[in-house]
Design a protein around this motif. Structure first.
Motif, PDB file in Angstrom:
ATOM      1  N   LEU A  77       0.766  -1.305   0.081  1.00 25.38           N
ATOM      2  CA  LEU A  77       0.079   0.108  -0.032  1.00 25.38           C
ATOM      3  C   LEU A  77       0.839   1.231   0.073  1.00 25.38           C
ATOM      4  CD1 LEU A  77      -2.892  -1.007   2.668  1.00 25.38           C
ATOM      5  CD2 LEU A  77      -2.737  -1.046  -0.008  1.00 25.38           C
ATOM      6  N   MET A  78       1.889   1.276   0.633  1.00 23.73           N
ATOM      7  CA  MET A  78       2.817   2.394   0.868  1.00 23.73           C
ATOM      8  C   MET A  78       3.451   2.879  -0.753  1.00 23.73           C
ATOM      9  SD  MET A  78       4.630   4.602   2.479  1.00 23.73           S
ATOM     10  CE  MET A  78       5.937   5.576   2.653  1.00 23.73           C
ATOM     11  N   ALA A  79       3.548   1.913  -1.521  1.00 24.55           N
ATOM     12  CA  ALA A  79       3.950   2.023  -3.030  1.00 24.55           C
ATOM     13  C   ALA A  79       2.991   2.737  -3.708  1.00 24.55           C
ATOM     14  CB  ALA A  79       4.340   0.673  -3.610  1.00 24.55           C
ATOM     15  N   LEU A  80       1.727   2.824  -3.066  1.00 22.98           N
ATOM     16  CA  LEU A  80       0.624   3.227  -3.723  1.00 22.98           C
ATOM     17  C   LEU A  80       0.367   4.789  -3.509  1.00 22.98           C
ATOM     18  CD1 LEU A  80      -2.209   0.607  -3.878  1.00 22.98           C
ATOM     19  CD2 LEU A  80      -0.581   1.337  -5.766  1.00 22.98           C
ATOM     20  N   LEU A  81       0.864   5.400  -2.483  1.00 30.17           N
ATOM     21  CA  LEU A  81       0.682   6.448  -1.922  1.00 30.17           C
ATOM     22  C   LEU A  81       1.200   7.680  -2.585  1.00 30.17           C
ATOM     23  CD1 LEU A  81       1.497   6.023   1.860  1.00 30.17           C
ATOM     24  CD2 LEU A  81      -0.640   6.300   0.875  1.00 30.17           C
ATOM     25  N   ARG A  82       2.143   7.479  -3.521  1.00 37.01           N
ATOM     26  CA  ARG A  82       2.493   8.506  -4.601  1.00 37.01           C
ATOM     27  C   ARG A  82       2.036   8.690  -5.816  1.00 37.01           C
ATOM     28  NH1 ARG A  82       7.073  11.517  -3.126  1.00 37.01           N
ATOM     29  NH2 ARG A  82       8.024  10.944  -1.542  1.00 37.01           N
ATOM     30  N   ASP A  83       0.931   7.619  -6.052  1.00 33.54           N
ATOM     31  CA  ASP A  83       0.236   7.393  -7.106  1.00 33.54           C
ATOM     32  C   ASP A  83      -1.042   8.657  -7.020  1.00 33.54           C
ATOM     33  OD1 ASP A  83      -2.043   6.703  -8.924  1.00 33.54           O
ATOM     34  OD2 ASP A  83      -0.354   5.392  -9.436  1.00 33.54           O
ATOM     35  N   PRO A  84      -1.018   9.711  -8.064  1.00 36.37           N
ATOM     36  CA  PRO A  84      -2.105  10.594  -7.721  1.00 36.37           C
ATOM     37  C   PRO A  84      -3.494   9.911  -8.127  1.00 36.37           C
ATOM     38  CG  PRO A  84      -0.948  10.744  -9.767  1.00 36.37           C
ATOM     39  CD  PRO A  84      -0.106   9.613  -9.114  1.00 36.37           C
ATOM     40  N   ALA A 117       4.161   3.699   7.818  1.00 33.23           N
ATOM     41  CA  ALA A 117       4.085   3.854   6.446  1.00 33.23           C
ATOM     42  C   ALA A 117       3.365   5.205   6.576  1.00 33.23           C
ATOM     43  CB  ALA A 117       3.433   2.753   5.761  1.00 33.23           C
ATOM     44  N   LEU A 118       2.418   5.503   7.188  1.00 30.35           N
ATOM     45  CA  LEU A 118       1.296   6.722   7.129  1.00 30.35           C
ATOM     46  C   LEU A 118       2.642   7.865   7.606  1.00 30.35           C
ATOM     47  CD1 LEU A 118      -1.769   5.457   8.370  1.00 30.35           C
ATOM     48  CD2 LEU A 118      -1.349   6.435   6.296  1.00 30.35           C
TER      49      LEU A 118
END
Length: 209
Positions: A165-172, A197-198
């Motif tokens: 999920l962390m890898a998705l946090l930079r996806d707009p 992660a948050l």
């Protein structure tokens, strides 16, 4: 087996555009269901997105025909045609359940199972989401307008490792959905990994400014 034309013009049109391999696949499943068995698609069979699309269209045509009443013009065949059309639709859904790797098809199958109140099938499909779909595709389902599809996808994301999920946090596009899943992990499951992660993401976001 009955003639496809007895299921109405829309079904007949979709059927006429199926490739031979797709038609053979669904015919085998249809025949198997007549004996009360479920045809198993070999796990070694390569995933075929085009077959998914074709079967999805056929399933939609069959379900629409069944929902609209008898697919047969001849009333003497109406009952038999409806039974066979329903069995063919179930055969299509069964093949798709075994092989699909499409978020759109998963949404179709979940909505169909829920409409039929087949909650065991809904649970089975929910269990396959993380196995068949990439996290970004599950995020797509988590934004669905259908409340059942959305809830199941959000639950599947919540069960994923925080690192994914962390890898998705930079996806707009996916960031908001991924953050919601991490927040649930941190609050509902007391996940230290999700909390870190948050926190790390907040630090990275601050540095961006």
């Amino acid at each position: 087996m009955m003639m496809i034309e007895e299921f109405g013009p829309r079904v007949a049109n979709v059927w006429s555009h199926l490739r031979t391999t797709t038609r053979n696949l669904v015919e085998r499943a249809w025949k198997s269901s007549a004996g009360g068995s479920v045809m198993q698609v070999p796990q070694s069979t390569p995933y075929d997105p085009r077959a998914d699309h074709e079967l999805s269209q056929l399933l939609a045509a069959l379900d629409e025909t069944l929902a609209g009443g008898s697919p047969a013009a001849d009333s003497s065949l109406a009952a038999d045609s409806s039974v066979e059309a329903r069995r063919l639709a179930d055969a299509c859904a069964g093949v798709l359940t075994q092989q699909t790797q499409s978020a759109e098809v998963f949404s179709q199958l979940i909505r169909r199972a829920h409409l039929r109140q087949d909650y065991a099938r809904v649970d089975a499909l929910a269990g396959l989401l993380s196995e068949r779909l990439a996290p970004s595709e599950i995020c797509e389902l988590a934004r669905s307008n259908n409340v059942v599809v959305r809830a199941l996808a959000q639950e599947a994301l919540t069960q994923m490792p925080a690192s994914l999920l962390m890898a998705l946090l930079r996806d707009p596009v996916d960031a908001l959905v991924a953050r919601h899943a991490l927040e649930r992990q941190a609050t509902e499951y007391a996940s230290d990994e999700a909390y870190r992660a948050l926190r790390d993401f907040e630090d990275f976001s601050t540095e961006d400014f």
